[in-house]
Design an enzyme around this catalytic site. Structure first.
Site, PDB file in Angstrom:
ATOM      1  N   HIS A  41       0.883  -1.176   0.000  1.00  0.00           N
ATOM      2  CA  HIS A  41       0.000   0.000   0.000  1.00  0.00           C
ATOM      3  C   HIS A  41       0.917   1.220   0.000  1.00  0.00           C
ATOM      4  O   HIS A  41       2.131   1.080   0.160  1.00  0.00           O
ATOM      5  CB  HIS A  41      -0.919  -0.003   1.231  1.00  0.00           C
ATOM      6  CG  HIS A  41      -0.158   0.066   2.513  1.00  0.00           C
ATOM      7  ND1 HIS A  41       0.400  -1.048   3.113  1.00  0.00           N
ATOM      8  CD2 HIS A  41       0.207   1.124   3.289  1.00  0.00           C
ATOM      9  CE1 HIS A  41       1.044  -0.689   4.197  1.00  0.00           C
ATOM     10  NE2 HIS A  41       0.960   0.629   4.334  1.00  0.00           N
ATOM     11  N   HIS A  43       1.973   5.503   0.823  1.00  0.00           N
ATOM     12  CA  HIS A  43       1.891   6.700   1.662  1.00  0.00           C
ATOM     13  C   HIS A  43       2.564   7.862   0.943  1.00  0.00           C
ATOM     14  O   HIS A  43       3.516   7.650   0.178  1.00  0.00           O
ATOM     15  CB  HIS A  43       2.644   6.527   2.986  1.00  0.00           C
ATOM     16  CG  HIS A  43       2.093   5.471   3.873  1.00  0.00           C
ATOM     17  ND1 HIS A  43       0.993   5.669   4.680  1.00  0.00           N
ATOM     18  CD2 HIS A  43       2.478   4.197   4.083  1.00  0.00           C
ATOM     19  CE1 HIS A  43       0.743   4.569   5.356  1.00  0.00           C
ATOM     20  NE2 HIS A  43       1.633   3.650   5.006  1.00  0.00           N
TER      21      HIS A  43
HETATM   22 NI    NI Z   1       1.929   1.795   5.658  1.00  0.00          NI
END
Ligand code: NI
Length: 137
Positions: A41, A43
């Site tokens: 994932h 950021h």
């Molecule tokens: Ni993370």
């Protein structure tokens, strides 16, 4: 001569997965939750690099910000921005890319390019609420 702190802000986008080989699969799932999902994932990491030093009375600065910008670009943005930290950044081949470890790796990448003793702190905001700081200890 007055001592001042000078901070340069940089934002990079990275994918990662939090997973420790020292833990079992279920321990990883329990500790890291969705951050341990197999397929990564992302950021937007906000990085604050702070120098501490004497203000040069001739120039009024403690370090050239253009030079600092270039060092951060070469050592951090180029190798890490829009990359998968686990797969693309050698430092994280065996190191879990937690926000704490990212702060340490950034410190280690920057410090050889800066005058000794000038780097004071690296802060990494993983989200607006999760922040790590490292001061080279
Ligand atoms: Ni993370």
């Amino acid at each position: 001569m007055p001592i001042a702190y000078l901070t340069r802000r940089t934002v990079i986008a990275c994918a990662h997965r939090l997973y420790s080989d020292a833990l079992s699969h279920s321990e990883n799932a329990l500790l890291f939750g969705p951050c341990a999902y197999e397929n990564f994932h992302g950021h937007n990491y906000e990085i604050l690099v702070t120098l501490k030093g004497k203000i040069d009375p001739k120039t009024g600065i403690l370090f050239d910000l253009t030079q600092l910008k270039k060092i951060i670009h070469d050592q951090i943005t180029l190798p890490m921005d829009h990359r998968n930290l686990n797969l693309d950044v050698p430092a994280f081949k065996t190191l879990n890319p937690t926000v704490e470890n990212i702060a340490v790796v950034i410190w280690q990448a920057l410090s050889p390019s800066l005058p000794k003793g000038l780097l004071f702190e690296v802060q990494v905001f993983e989200t607006e609420n999760n922040i790590a700081r490292y001061r080279g200890e």
